[in-house]
Design a protein around this motif. Structure first.
Motif, mmCIF file in Angstrom:
data_model
loop_
_atom_site.group_PDB
_atom_site.id
_atom_site.type_symbol
_atom_site.label_atom_id
_atom_site.label_comp_id
_atom_site.label_asym_id
_atom_site.label_seq_id
_atom_site.Cartn_x
_atom_site.Cartn_y
_atom_site.Cartn_z
ATOM 1 N N ASP A 183 0.866 -1.166 0.000
ATOM 2 C CA ASP A 183 0.000 0.000 0.000
ATOM 3 C C ASP A 183 0.907 1.220 0.000
ATOM 4 O O ASP A 183 1.441 1.613 1.034
ATOM 5 C CB ASP A 183 -0.924 -0.007 1.221
ATOM 6 C CG ASP A 183 -1.977 1.092 1.148
ATOM 7 O OD1 ASP A 183 -2.068 1.763 0.092
ATOM 8 O OD2 ASP A 183 -2.690 1.280 2.143
ATOM 9 N N ARG A 187 0.081 4.249 -0.777
ATOM 10 C CA ARG A 187 -0.643 5.514 -0.627
ATOM 11 C C ARG A 187 -0.183 6.247 0.631
ATOM 12 O O ARG A 187 0.211 5.642 1.619
ATOM 13 C CB ARG A 187 -2.146 5.266 -0.528
ATOM 14 C CG ARG A 187 -2.734 4.609 -1.749
ATOM 15 C CD ARG A 187 -4.183 4.283 -1.547
ATOM 16 N NE ARG A 187 -4.306 3.314 -0.454
ATOM 17 C CZ ARG A 187 -5.457 3.004 0.143
ATOM 18 N NH1 ARG A 187 -6.557 3.589 -0.231
ATOM 19 N NH2 ARG A 187 -5.493 2.126 1.111
ATOM 20 N N GLU A 246 -4.082 10.155 1.216
ATOM 21 C CA GLU A 246 -4.753 9.380 0.172
ATOM 22 C C GLU A 246 -5.631 8.280 0.768
ATOM 23 O O GLU A 246 -6.736 8.035 0.283
ATOM 24 C CB GLU A 246 -3.722 8.766 -0.773
ATOM 25 C CG GLU A 246 -3.027 9.780 -1.662
ATOM 26 C CD GLU A 246 -1.878 9.197 -2.444
ATOM 27 O OE1 GLU A 246 -1.624 9.689 -3.560
ATOM 28 O OE2 GLU A 246 -1.224 8.256 -1.943
ATOM 29 N N ARG A 247 -5.142 7.627 1.813
ATOM 30 C CA ARG A 247 -5.957 6.590 2.476
ATOM 31 C C ARG A 247 -7.204 7.196 3.106
ATOM 32 O O ARG A 247 -8.303 6.635 2.997
ATOM 33 C CB ARG A 247 -5.133 5.854 3.521
ATOM 34 C CG ARG A 247 -4.224 4.792 2.943
ATOM 35 C CD ARG A 247 -3.640 3.903 4.015
ATOM 36 N NE ARG A 247 -2.758 4.634 4.922
ATOM 37 C CZ ARG A 247 -1.461 4.821 4.742
ATOM 38 N NH1 ARG A 247 -0.877 4.326 3.681
ATOM 39 N NH2 ARG A 247 -0.739 5.498 5.610
ATOM 40 N N ARG A 272 -8.729 9.953 2.175
ATOM 41 C CA ARG A 272 -9.615 10.363 1.085
ATOM 42 C C ARG A 272 -10.375 9.167 0.539
ATOM 43 O O ARG A 272 -11.583 9.239 0.294
ATOM 44 C CB ARG A 272 -8.783 11.021 -0.013
ATOM 45 C CG ARG A 272 -9.630 11.534 -1.170
ATOM 46 C CD ARG A 272 -8.777 11.952 -2.334
ATOM 47 N NE ARG A 272 -8.043 10.784 -2.804
ATOM 48 C CZ ARG A 272 -6.830 10.838 -3.320
ATOM 49 N NH1 ARG A 272 -6.195 11.972 -3.408
ATOM 50 N NH2 ARG A 272 -6.242 9.725 -3.739
ATOM 51 N N ASP A 273 -9.684 8.047 0.376
ATOM 52 C CA ASP A 273 -10.343 6.841 -0.134
ATOM 53 C C ASP A 273 -11.386 6.314 0.847
ATOM 54 O O ASP A 273 -12.430 5.811 0.431
ATOM 55 C CB ASP A 273 -9.312 5.758 -0.444
ATOM 56 C CG ASP A 273 -8.464 6.097 -1.670
ATOM 57 O OD1 ASP A 273 -8.858 7.000 -2.436
ATOM 58 O OD2 ASP A 273 -7.403 5.464 -1.837
ATOM 59 N N GLU A 274 -11.116 6.428 2.145
ATOM 60 C CA GLU A 274 -12.095 6.008 3.152
ATOM 61 C C GLU A 274 -13.349 6.869 3.077
ATOM 62 O O GLU A 274 -14.470 6.355 3.176
ATOM 63 C CB GLU A 274 -11.487 6.090 4.550
ATOM 64 C CG GLU A 274 -10.469 5.016 4.835
ATOM 65 C CD GLU A 274 -9.777 5.200 6.179
ATOM 66 O OE1 GLU A 274 -10.188 6.087 6.955
ATOM 67 O OE2 GLU A 274 -8.810 4.457 6.436
ATOM 68 N N ARG A 295 -14.427 8.488 0.407
ATOM 69 C CA ARG A 295 -15.110 8.130 -0.847
ATOM 70 C C ARG A 295 -15.882 6.832 -0.708
ATOM 71 O O ARG A 295 -17.020 6.726 -1.170
ATOM 72 C CB ARG A 295 -14.098 8.020 -1.983
ATOM 73 C CG ARG A 295 -13.562 9.349 -2.419
ATOM 74 C CD ARG A 295 -12.559 9.208 -3.529
ATOM 75 N NE ARG A 295 -12.094 10.523 -3.946
ATOM 76 C CZ ARG A 295 -11.125 10.728 -4.796
ATOM 77 N NH1 ARG A 295 -10.490 9.702 -5.343
ATOM 78 N NH2 ARG A 295 -10.767 11.950 -5.116
ATOM 79 N N ASP A 296 -15.289 5.848 -0.072
ATOM 80 C CA ASP A 296 -15.990 4.578 0.131
ATOM 81 C C ASP A 296 -17.220 4.760 1.020
ATOM 82 O O ASP A 296 -18.273 4.182 0.762
ATOM 83 C CB ASP A 296 -15.056 3.536 0.746
ATOM 84 C CG ASP A 296 -13.989 3.053 -0.235
ATOM 85 O OD1 ASP A 296 -14.151 3.276 -1.456
ATOM 86 O OD2 ASP A 296 -12.992 2.471 0.227
ATOM 87 N N MET A 327 -17.722 11.413 -7.221
ATOM 88 C CA MET A 327 -17.262 10.192 -6.557
ATOM 89 C C MET A 327 -18.062 8.983 -7.021
ATOM 90 O O MET A 327 -17.509 7.911 -7.287
ATOM 91 C CB MET A 327 -17.393 10.325 -5.039
ATOM 92 C CG MET A 327 -16.451 11.260 -4.407
ATOM 93 S SD MET A 327 -16.800 11.324 -2.632
ATOM 94 C CE MET A 327 -16.024 12.870 -2.205
ATOM 95 N N LYS A 353 -17.127 8.046 -10.625
ATOM 96 C CA LYS A 353 -15.809 7.405 -10.703
ATOM 97 C C LYS A 353 -15.863 5.949 -10.235
ATOM 98 O O LYS A 353 -15.121 5.108 -10.736
ATOM 99 C CB LYS A 353 -14.774 8.174 -9.871
ATOM 100 C CG LYS A 353 -14.403 9.518 -10.432
ATOM 101 C CD LYS A 353 -13.745 9.420 -11.779
ATOM 102 C CE LYS A 353 -12.268 9.224 -11.607
ATOM 103 N NZ LYS A 353 -11.536 9.257 -12.872
ATOM 104 N N LYS A 354 -16.732 5.657 -9.264
ATOM 105 C CA LYS A 354 -16.878 4.276 -8.771
ATOM 106 C C LYS A 354 -17.798 3.447 -9.666
ATOM 107 O O LYS A 354 -17.943 2.255 -9.469
ATOM 108 C CB LYS A 354 -17.444 4.275 -7.347
ATOM 109 C CG LYS A 354 -16.464 4.714 -6.300
ATOM 110 C CD LYS A 354 -15.512 3.594 -5.959
ATOM 111 C CE LYS A 354 -14.735 3.944 -4.720
ATOM 112 N NZ LYS A 354 -13.931 2.852 -4.246
#
Length: 88
Positions: free
Chosen positions: A13, A15, A19-20, A22-24, A26-27, A66, A69-70
């Protein structure tokens, strides 16, 4: 005897912390949209996005981006599509 280790690039990983995080976010936004939309499909997708945007202090367009993109939301002019089976 030397043991060989295999390189698994998916285990790395690379990132950054930002970044982690931000991804959390987004999820979480995508999961919340899918949960909300499946509970209340009669409301427009935009209304769901507005509520989620306020809750996460984001813009409605940011939430829409978001989701696009997913692969969860596709806008075809007057006929938006919600892909419920999208993997998150």
């Amino acid at each position: 005897m030397a043991t060989e280790t295999t390189f698994n690039p998916s285990a790395l990983d690379l990132r950054t912390k930002v970044e982690r995080e931000r991804d959390e976010i987004r999820d979480a936004v995508c999961k919340e949209f899918l949960d909300s939309y499946t509970e209340h499909p009669s409301f427009s997708p935009n209304r769901h996005m507005e509520v989620i945007a306020r809750r996460h202090e984001l813009t409605t367009m940011g939430v829409k981006y978001m989701l696009q993109k997913k692969g969860i939301y596709k806008s075809n002019g007057n006929h938006p599509q919600i892909i419920i089976s999208a993997a998150i």
